[in-house]
Design an enzyme around this catalytic site. Structure first.
Site, short mmCIF file in Angstrom:
data_model
loop_
_atom_site.label_atom_id
_atom_site.label_comp_id
_atom_site.label_asym_id
_atom_site.label_seq_id
_atom_site.Cartn_x
_atom_site.Cartn_y
_atom_site.Cartn_z
N CYS A 1 0.85 -1.19 0.09
CA CYS A 1 0.34 0.10 0.17
C CYS A 1 0.64 1.29 -0.07
CB CYS A 1 -0.81 0.16 1.14
SG CYS A 1 -2.06 -1.20 1.14
N HIS B 1 -2.99 7.38 2.99
CA HIS B 1 -3.35 6.01 2.24
C HIS B 1 -4.72 5.78 2.64
CE1 HIS B 1 -3.76 1.96 1.02
NE2 HIS B 1 -3.52 1.55 2.25
N ASN C 1 -9.60 0.14 -0.02
CA ASN C 1 -8.29 0.50 -0.06
C ASN C 1 -7.86 -0.12 -1.43
OD1 ASN C 1 -5.60 -0.11 0.38
ND2 ASN C 1 -5.75 -1.16 2.12
O1 UT7 Z 1 -3.37 -0.96 3.62
C1 UT7 Z 1 -2.66 -1.50 4.31
C2 UT7 Z 1 -3.32 -1.44 5.71
N1 UT7 Z 1 -4.32 -1.86 6.21
C3 UT7 Z 1 -4.92 -1.41 7.11
O2 UT7 Z 1 -4.51 -0.34 7.64
C4 UT7 Z 1 -6.12 -2.17 7.70
C5 UT7 Z 1 -5.88 -2.00 9.26
N2 UT7 Z 1 -6.88 -2.68 10.02
C6 UT7 Z 1 -8.01 -2.25 10.23
O3 UT7 Z 1 -8.44 -1.47 9.57
C7 UT7 Z 1 -9.17 -3.06 11.27
O4 UT7 Z 1 -8.63 -3.95 12.14
C8 UT7 Z 1 -10.29 -3.86 10.62
C9 UT7 Z 1 -11.16 -2.99 9.78
C10 UT7 Z 1 -9.46 -4.94 9.47
C11 UT7 Z 1 -11.04 -4.65 11.49
O5 UT7 Z 1 -11.54 -3.96 12.32
P1 UT7 Z 1 -11.59 -4.20 14.05
O6 UT7 Z 1 -12.33 -3.14 14.54
O7 UT7 Z 1 -10.39 -4.10 14.36
O8 UT7 Z 1 -12.45 -5.57 14.16
P2 UT7 Z 1 -11.65 -6.83 14.58
O9 UT7 Z 1 -10.74 -7.51 13.66
O10 UT7 Z 1 -11.00 -6.56 15.92
O11 UT7 Z 1 -13.04 -7.78 14.80
C12 UT7 Z 1 -14.14 -7.49 15.83
C13 UT7 Z 1 -15.35 -8.39 15.44
C14 UT7 Z 1 -14.83 -9.82 15.24
O12 UT7 Z 1 -15.80 -10.47 15.93
P3 UT7 Z 1 -15.74 -11.29 17.46
O13 UT7 Z 1 -14.28 -12.03 17.34
O14 UT7 Z 1 -15.45 -9.87 18.24
O15 UT7 Z 1 -16.79 -11.77 17.68
C15 UT7 Z 1 -14.55 -10.27 13.76
O16 UT7 Z 1 -15.05 -11.55 13.55
O17 UT7 Z 1 -15.73 -8.12 14.29
C16 UT7 Z 1 -15.96 -9.30 13.45
N3 UT7 Z 1 -15.70 -9.14 11.85
C17 UT7 Z 1 -16.67 -8.65 11.09
N4 UT7 Z 1 -17.92 -8.68 11.45
C18 UT7 Z 1 -18.88 -8.22 10.56
C19 UT7 Z 1 -14.51 -8.87 11.02
N5 UT7 Z 1 -14.99 -8.53 9.93
C20 UT7 Z 1 -16.30 -8.30 9.83
C21 UT7 Z 1 -17.12 -8.11 8.86
N6 UT7 Z 1 -18.43 -7.88 9.27
N7 UT7 Z 1 -16.77 -7.79 7.85
#
Ligand code: UT7
Length: 332
Positions: free
Chosen positions: A114, A259, A289
Site C-alpha cells: 500500500c 493512504h 483500499n
Molecule cells: O492498507 C494496509 C493497511 N491496512 C489497514 O490499515 C487495515 C488495518 N486494520 C483495520 O482496518 C481493522 O483492524 C479492520 C477493519 C480490519 C478490523 O476492524 P476491527 O475493529 O479491528 O475488528 P476486529 O478485527 O477486532 O473484529 C471485531 C469483530 C470480530 O468478531 P468477534 O471475534 O469479536 O466476535 C470479527 O470476527 O468483528 C468481526 N468481523 C466482522 N463482522 C462483520 C470482522 N470482519 C467483519 C465483517 N463484518 N466484515
C-alpha cells in the site's frame, strides 16, 4: 542550477462496476452498518474479467498525459507501483510503456504494497534530480479483487480496484530548499521494517515454500489490529518528521493525503498531527483500499474536486505490508 521534479498533472481510472456493502452482505456474513462503522467504506470498484492491471494503469496514465498536455513520446521514465502485476515478469510498467507507444527511456515496477506509490515517487524523483530522466509517469495500479479470498469477511470487504497516475516534469532551479522552491517534490522518504513481514501479506507468490499447496494460493492475511496501530502511529510520525525537518508548522500544510485504508486510521492520525479534517483528502468511502493506487487516485480526485490546487503545501503518507511506509512533502 539543479533539476527538480514537480507534478504537472494527474489522471485516474476506476473500473465501472461498483460493489456496495449491501451487495457484499448478500454473500458474506457482514453488514453495511458494520463495514461503515469499522472502516468508513461504503463501496468499491471491482475489475471485470477482461481488465488487467496494465490496462487500468494505461488509461490512468493517458488521462494524466492529456491533463498535462504532453505527448507520451516526451516520457523517458515509467515507474509503476503494484502488488497485483499482470505477470510474474516482465514489469507491468513495460507493458504500459508499450501500450502508450513509448519506446525510449526506462520502465520498471516497484513493490511496496500500500506504500508502493510513495516508493515509486521517490525513485522517479531521485532519477530526475540526478539528471537520469526528465519526464516521468508515476503510476499506482491494482486489481486486489483477484488477490483477496472472497470468503474471508475480515479482509475482502476492505479492498477495491483502480489506478492513478501523475506526470512528473522537471525544471532547473537555483535553490532546491523548501521555502524557495516555487513548486516540486521537496522530499520523499521511505522506510521498511521487515520484522513485520508476516503481519500483512498476499498468498499469491511463487517463491514461498508453500506456494504449491492450494491453501497458499489465494487470500490476504492481515493482523488487522497490529496494522491499524502501526498505520496510525507511523503515518503520523512520517508527517511530523517532514514538517520538523523543513522547519514548518502543521498549519502550513494545506492538504494531507493519507493512504485510504480505514477512515478510523485517517482520523486518528489526523488528530495526533493536529491537522483539521477539512484539510484531509478522503476517498476511502468511495474507493475502499486500492493499495498502491490509493494515493494517486486520491490526488486526482482532489484535483478534480478543486480541493487540491497549484501552489499548495501537500503531504502524502502511506503504510502497507512489509511493513513499508513513506511520506512526501510536495509543493503543487
Ligand atoms: O492498507 C494496509 C493497511 N491496512 C489497514 O490499515 C487495515 C488495518 N486494520 C483495520 O482496518 C481493522 O483492524 C479492520 C477493519 C480490519 C478490523 O476492524 P476491527 O475493529 O479491528 O475488528 P476486529 O478485527 O477486532 O473484529 C471485531 C469483530 C470480530 O468478531 P468477534 O471475534 O469479536 O466476535 C470479527 O470476527 O468483528 C468481526 N468481523 C466482522 N463482522 C462483520 C470482522 N470482519 C467483519 C465483517 N463484518 N466484515
Amino acid at each position: 542550477m539543479k533539476p527538480i521534479a514537480f507534478i504537472r498533472a494527474s489522471g485516474s481510472h476506476l473500473p465501472p462496476r461498483v460493489v456496495d456493502n449491501h451487495e457484499l452482505s448478500q454473500s458474506l456474513d457482514t453488514s453495511h452498518e458494520w463495514i461503515v462503522r469499522r472502516t468508513g467504506i461504503v463501496k468499491r470498484h471491482i475489475a471485470e474479467n477482461h481488465d488487467t492491471t496494465s490496462g487500468l494503469a494505461t488509461i490512468a496514465a493517458q488521462k494524466a498525459l492529456d491533463n498535462a498536455k504532453i505527448s507520451a513520446h516526451d516520457i523517458d521514465l515509467v515507474v509503476l507501483a503494484t502488488s497485483s502485476p499482470d505477470h510474474g515478469f516482465p514489469a507491468t510498467a513495460a507493458r504500459v510503456q508499450a501500450e502508450l507507444g513509448i519506446s525510449k527511456g526506462t520502465a520498471f515496477d516497484v513493490q511496496a504494497a500500500c506504500a508502493g506509490f510513495i516508493f515509486a515517487l521517490q525513485a522517479a524523483n531521485n532519477m530526475i534530480r540526478l539528471g537520469q530522466a526528465s519526464r516521468a509517469l508515476v503510476i499506482g495500479s491494482e486489481i486486489f479483487s483477484r488477490l483477496v479470498d472472497w470468503q474471508d469477511r475480515s479482509t475482502c470487504i476492505l479492498f477495491g480496484d483502480g489506478a492513478g497516475a501523475v506526470v512528473l516534469d522537471s525544471e532547473y532551479v537555483e535553490d532546491t530548499s523548501f521555502p524557495s522552491l516555487k513548486r516540486g517534490i521537496v522530499e520523499c522518504t521511505t522506510r521498511v521494517d521487515g520484522t513485520g513481514y508476516h503481519k500483512l501479506f498476499a498468498r499469491s507468490g511463487l517463491g514461498d515454500l508453500h506456494a504449491n499447496s492450494d491453501i497458499h494460493k489465494h487470500g490476504v492475511f492481515m493482523n488487522g489490529a497490529s496494522i491499524f496501530k502501526a498505520a496510525s502511529s507511523l503515518m503520523a510520525e512520517g508527517v511530523s518528521s517532514l514538517i520538523n525537518k523543513h522547519q514548518i508548522h502543521i498549519q502550513d500544510i494545506d492538504i494531507l493525503i493519507p493512504h485510504q485504508a480505514n477512515l478510523r486510521i485517517i482520523t486518528s492520525m489526523a488528530s495526533s498531527v493536529g491537522i483539521p479534517e477539512k484539510n484531509i483528502v478522503v476517498t476511502v468511502d468511495k474507493h475502499a483500499n486500492t493499495s498502491a493506487a490509493s494515493i494517486p487516485l486520491a490526488i486526482d480526485h482532489a484535483f478534480n474536486q478543486k480541493q487540491l490546487k497549484k501552489g499548495q503545501n501537500v503531504i502524502i503518507t502511506a503504510l502497507g505490508g512489509g511493513i513499508a511506509w513513506g511520506s512526501a512533502l510536495i509543493k503543487t
